[in-house]
Scaffold this motif. Structure first.
Motif, PDB file in Angstrom:
ATOM      1  N   VAL A 221       0.641  -1.363   0.133  1.00 35.69           N
ATOM      2  CA  VAL A 221      -0.478  -0.117   0.059  1.00 35.69           C
ATOM      3  C   VAL A 221       0.738   1.446   0.100  1.00 35.69           C
ATOM      4  O   VAL A 221       0.870   2.214  -0.719  1.00 35.69           O
ATOM      5  N   GLU A 222       1.870   0.907   0.730  1.00 31.63           N
ATOM      6  CA  GLU A 222       2.792   2.235   0.215  1.00 31.63           C
ATOM      7  C   GLU A 222       3.508   2.899  -0.483  1.00 31.63           C
ATOM      8  O   GLU A 222       3.733   3.622  -1.065  1.00 31.63           O
ATOM      9  N   ARG A 223       3.031   1.390  -1.812  1.00 34.70           N
ATOM     10  CA  ARG A 223       3.883   1.679  -3.144  1.00 34.70           C
ATOM     11  C   ARG A 223       2.723   2.401  -3.441  1.00 34.70           C
ATOM     12  O   ARG A 223       3.133   2.847  -4.735  1.00 34.70           O
ATOM     13  N   SER A 224       1.533   2.169  -3.227  1.00 33.63           N
ATOM     14  CA  SER A 224       0.173   2.192  -3.930  1.00 33.63           C
ATOM     15  C   SER A 224       0.440   4.240  -3.772  1.00 33.63           C
ATOM     16  O   SER A 224       0.288   4.880  -4.352  1.00 33.63           O
ATOM     17  N   PHE A 225       0.504   4.152  -2.512  1.00 36.50           N
ATOM     18  CA  PHE A 225       0.441   6.040  -2.391  1.00 36.50           C
ATOM     19  C   PHE A 225       1.712   6.682  -2.892  1.00 36.50           C
ATOM     20  O   PHE A 225       1.599   7.771  -3.470  1.00 36.50           O
ATOM     21  N   GLY A 226       2.914   6.022  -3.394  1.00 35.21           N
ATOM     22  CA  GLY A 226       3.802   6.696  -4.156  1.00 35.21           C
ATOM     23  C   GLY A 226       3.310   6.766  -5.206  1.00 35.21           C
ATOM     24  O   GLY A 226       3.082   7.910  -6.250  1.00 35.21           O
ATOM     25  N   TRP A 227       2.602   5.176  -5.926  1.00 36.96           N
ATOM     26  CA  TRP A 227       2.034   5.875  -7.576  1.00 36.96           C
ATOM     27  C   TRP A 227       1.467   7.324  -7.620  1.00 36.96           C
ATOM     28  O   TRP A 227       0.695   7.790  -8.161  1.00 36.96           O
ATOM     29  N   ALA A 228       0.556   7.134  -6.433  1.00 34.75           N
ATOM     30  CA  ALA A 228      -0.699   8.312  -6.647  1.00 34.75           C
ATOM     31  C   ALA A 228      -0.246   9.396  -6.092  1.00 34.75           C
ATOM     32  O   ALA A 228       0.166  10.590  -6.641  1.00 34.75           O
ATOM     33  N   ALA A 229       1.464   9.350  -5.415  1.00 36.34           N
ATOM     34  CA  ALA A 229       1.696  11.091  -5.427  1.00 36.34           C
ATOM     35  C   ALA A 229       2.634  11.321  -6.936  1.00 36.34           C
ATOM     36  O   ALA A 229       2.176  12.367  -6.965  1.00 36.34           O
ATOM     37  N   ARG A 230       2.880  10.669  -7.547  1.00 34.79           N
ATOM     38  CA  ARG A 230       3.201  11.223  -9.331  1.00 34.79           C
ATOM     39  C   ARG A 230       2.410  12.185 -10.115  1.00 34.79           C
ATOM     40  O   ARG A 230       1.775  12.597 -11.020  1.00 34.79           O
ATOM     41  N   PHE A 231       0.806  11.718  -9.473  1.00 34.45           N
ATOM     42  CA  PHE A 231      -0.393  13.359  -9.902  1.00 34.45           C
ATOM     43  C   PHE A 231      -0.892  14.523  -9.172  1.00 34.45           C
ATOM     44  O   PHE A 231      -0.519  13.991  -7.758  1.00 34.45           O
ATOM     45  N   ARG A 232       0.009  15.543  -9.293  1.00 33.59           N
ATOM     46  CA  ARG A 232       0.040  16.252  -8.379  1.00 33.59           C
ATOM     47  C   ARG A 232      -1.307  16.994  -8.479  1.00 33.59           C
ATOM     48  O   ARG A 232      -1.690  17.379  -7.151  1.00 33.59           O
ATOM     49  N   ARG A 233      -2.155  16.534  -8.714  1.00 35.89           N
ATOM     50  CA  ARG A 233      -3.507  17.167  -7.975  1.00 35.89           C
ATOM     51  C   ARG A 233      -3.945  16.486  -6.783  1.00 35.89           C
ATOM     52  O   ARG A 233      -5.056  17.234  -5.681  1.00 35.89           O
ATOM     53  N   LEU A 234      -2.685  15.282  -6.592  1.00 38.07           N
ATOM     54  CA  LEU A 234      -3.472  14.111  -5.761  1.00 38.07           C
ATOM     55  C   LEU A 234      -2.607  14.719  -4.413  1.00 38.07           C
ATOM     56  O   LEU A 234      -2.857  14.193  -3.187  1.00 38.07           O
ATOM     57  N   ALA A 235      -1.178  15.786  -4.629  1.00 37.88           N
ATOM     58  CA  ALA A 235      -0.308  15.508  -3.753  1.00 37.88           C
ATOM     59  C   ALA A 235      -0.630  16.461  -2.355  1.00 37.88           C
ATOM     60  O   ALA A 235      -0.490  16.907  -0.893  1.00 37.88           O
ATOM     61  N   ARG A 236      -1.907  17.631  -2.697  1.00 40.79           N
ATOM     62  CA  ARG A 236      -2.654  18.584  -1.327  1.00 40.79           C
ATOM     63  C   ARG A 236      -4.032  18.057  -1.489  1.00 40.79           C
ATOM     64  O   ARG A 236      -4.771  17.911  -2.832  1.00 40.79           O
ATOM     65  N   ASP A 237      -4.894  18.577  -1.144  1.00 38.82           N
ATOM     66  CA  ASP A 237      -6.220  18.724  -1.011  1.00 38.82           C
ATOM     67  C   ASP A 237      -7.264  20.088  -1.860  1.00 38.82           C
ATOM     68  O   ASP A 237      -7.184  21.046  -1.309  1.00 38.82           O
ATOM     69  N   TYR A 238      -7.015  20.049  -2.941  1.00 37.44           N
ATOM     70  CA  TYR A 238      -7.440  21.149  -3.688  1.00 37.44           C
ATOM     71  C   TYR A 238      -9.235  21.321  -3.854  1.00 37.44           C
ATOM     72  O   TYR A 238      -9.794  22.032  -4.237  1.00 37.44           O
ATOM     73  N   GLU A 239      -9.505  20.482  -3.431  1.00 39.17           N
ATOM     74  CA  GLU A 239     -10.942  19.629  -3.973  1.00 39.17           C
ATOM     75  C   GLU A 239     -12.241  20.217  -2.531  1.00 39.17           C
ATOM     76  O   GLU A 239     -11.822  20.148  -1.212  1.00 39.17           O
ATOM     77  N   ARG A 240     -13.496  20.583  -3.225  1.00 37.95           N
ATOM     78  CA  ARG A 240     -13.623  21.212  -1.627  1.00 37.95           C
ATOM     79  C   ARG A 240     -15.125  20.191  -1.371  1.00 37.95           C
ATOM     80  O   ARG A 240     -15.606  20.323  -0.412  1.00 37.95           O
ATOM     81  N   LEU A 241     -14.892  18.632  -1.832  1.00 38.50           N
ATOM     82  CA  LEU A 241     -16.018  17.592  -2.078  1.00 38.50           C
ATOM     83  C   LEU A 241     -15.422  16.464  -1.393  1.00 38.50           C
ATOM     84  O   LEU A 241     -14.323  16.807  -2.679  1.00 38.50           O
ATOM     85  N   ALA A 242     -15.570  15.940  -0.832  1.00 35.39           N
ATOM     86  CA  ALA A 242     -14.590  14.426  -0.399  1.00 35.39           C
ATOM     87  C   ALA A 242     -14.862  13.926  -1.801  1.00 35.39           C
ATOM     88  O   ALA A 242     -13.774  13.061  -1.936  1.00 35.39           O
ATOM     89  N   LEU A 243     -16.052  13.621  -2.303  1.00 34.65           N
ATOM     90  CA  LEU A 243     -16.221  12.899  -3.196  1.00 34.65           C
ATOM     91  C   LEU A 243     -15.191  13.034  -4.714  1.00 34.65           C
ATOM     92  O   LEU A 243     -15.008  12.136  -5.142  1.00 34.65           O
ATOM     93  N   THR A 244     -14.838  14.047  -4.412  1.00 42.86           N
ATOM     94  CA  THR A 244     -14.036  14.863  -5.823  1.00 42.86           C
ATOM     95  C   THR A 244     -12.548  14.005  -5.272  1.00 42.86           C
ATOM     96  O   THR A 244     -12.172  13.775  -6.484  1.00 42.86           O
ATOM     97  N   MET A 245     -12.256  13.860  -4.013  1.00 47.37           N
ATOM     98  CA  MET A 245     -10.803  13.664  -4.420  1.00 47.37           C
ATOM     99  C   MET A 245     -10.731  12.342  -4.242  1.00 47.37           C
ATOM    100  O   MET A 245      -9.945  11.983  -5.164  1.00 47.37           O
ATOM    101  N   GLN A 246     -11.793  11.466  -3.538  1.00 47.01           N
ATOM    102  CA  GLN A 246     -12.244  10.329  -3.573  1.00 47.01           C
ATOM    103  C   GLN A 246     -11.924   9.566  -5.405  1.00 47.01           C
ATOM    104  O   GLN A 246     -11.088   8.906  -6.039  1.00 47.01           O
ATOM    105  N   GLN A 247     -12.546  10.656  -6.702  1.00 47.43           N
ATOM    106  CA  GLN A 247     -13.005   9.985  -7.479  1.00 47.43           C
ATOM    107  C   GLN A 247     -11.515  10.646  -8.324  1.00 47.43           C
ATOM    108  O   GLN A 247     -11.067   9.510  -9.464  1.00 47.43           O
ATOM    109  N   PHE A 248     -10.602  11.369  -8.085  1.00 49.01           N
ATOM    110  CA  PHE A 248      -9.756  11.485  -8.772  1.00 49.01           C
ATOM    111  C   PHE A 248      -8.430  10.806  -8.282  1.00 49.01           C
ATOM    112  O   PHE A 248      -8.092  10.194  -9.197  1.00 49.01           O
ATOM    113  N   HIS A 249      -8.793   9.726  -7.061  1.00 50.65           N
ATOM    114  CA  HIS A 249      -8.318   8.532  -6.886  1.00 50.65           C
ATOM    115  C   HIS A 249      -7.766   7.165  -7.633  1.00 50.65           C
ATOM    116  O   HIS A 249      -6.711   7.106  -8.540  1.00 50.65           O
ATOM    117  N   PHE A 250      -9.368   6.958  -8.145  1.00 48.46           N
ATOM    118  CA  PHE A 250     -10.269   6.034  -9.121  1.00 48.46           C
ATOM    119  C   PHE A 250      -9.077   6.828 -10.481  1.00 48.46           C
ATOM    120  O   PHE A 250      -8.531   5.513 -11.172  1.00 48.46           O
TER     121      PHE A 250
END
Length: 268
Positions: A221-250
């Motif tokens: 799972v730590e490796r999975s977090f490393g994969w997600a970190a390659r997407f800069r929109r996921l580096a910080r929480d820029y989203e007003r909706l939690a659903l947006t942050m969740q679906q951006f991960h998918f």
């Protein structure tokens, strides 16, 4: 007019053939459509990969309002969640595994808040950071099955029930065990997992061990977090909706599996 040059984040022809049926909520030739669905999808991928703001999308992509409105439809219909489920099955079969996993790994990461997400932000004392916490469940290959976004002060064991419910829903009740770290200790977390027929197993450090220790299963799972970190929109929480942050991960994990070509037929 000069021909538009592709961005590295643009979807390829083969990828588009696979994803288009998931994204076509209305007909491609619908009279209200002014921009191609593929161009809109390219705009969304550009935003998530580069981390730019909506209004900073390049002018050779569809207007940001168009991309955002279509994204909201995809998000609310869980299009990328459904796509990820199918891609994950294909990836597992190609790796010689059963299509649905019998074991998952649970963990979380804290993402720094921004003014947009401030209303949801909480303080994570362990990480000494104010923001949101993204709780995930991945299979033993590191592919995403479920995600829950909470304030960062939410204990790791809090969303266990929600994660297990999502995991069993997308796998058809196939998961039997979930590996976790010490933050998930406690009868409440065990009972929440057991309610969904999942055995919660805590992978703890050896007694007396300090500092970093590579634990079985947990590194996945730590490796999975490393994969997600390659997407800069996921580096910080820029989203007003939690659903947006969740679906951006998918969407991020969909992009990774598409790049691996798991959807392509095997060579003869």
């Amino acid at each position: 007019m000069a021909q538009r040059r592709d961005y590295p984040s643009d979807v390829t022809d083969k990828e588009w053939l696979f994803v288009a049926p998931y994204l076509a909520l209305v007909r491609e030739d619908a009279p209200q459509r002014q921009h191609s669905l593929r161009a809109v999808f390219n705009g969304l991928r550009y935003l998530v990969k580069t981390g730019c703001g909506w209004r900073y999308l390049p002018h050779d992509l569809p207007p940001w309002e168009v991309v955002y409105q279509q994204w909201a439809r995809w998000r609310d219909n869980r299009c990328f969640e459904h796509m990820m489920a199918d891609l994950r099955e294909l990836a597992r079969v190609l790796a010689g595994r059963e299509a649905e996993p019998a074991a998952v790994i649970l963990d979380s990461r804290t993402v720094q808040s921004t003014p947009e997400s401030g209303a949801r932000a909480g303080y994570d004392g362990a990480k000494r950071r104010k923001g949101s916490k993204v709780h995930v469940a991945v299979d033993t290959l590191g592919q995403l099955l479920a995600a829950v976004v909470t304030p960062a002060n939410e204990p790791d064991r809090g969303p266990v029930a929600a994660l297990c419910e999502q995991v069993q829903r997308v796998t058809g009740q196939k998961v039997q065990v979930a590996y976790t770290e010490q933050g998930y200790r406690g009868e409440a977390a065990e009972a929440a997992a057991a309610a969904h027929d999942i055995d919660l197993q805590v992978m703890a450090k050896p007694e007396g061990q300090t500092g970093f220790v590579l634990l079985p299963r947990r590194w996945v799972v730590e490796r999975s977090f490393g994969w997600a970190a390659r997407f800069r929109r996921l580096a910080r929480d820029y989203e007003r909706l939690a659903l947006t942050m969740q679906q951006f991960h998918f969407l991020a994990f969909v992009t990774l599996l598409l790049a691996k070509g798991v959807f392509l037929p095997a060579s003869p």
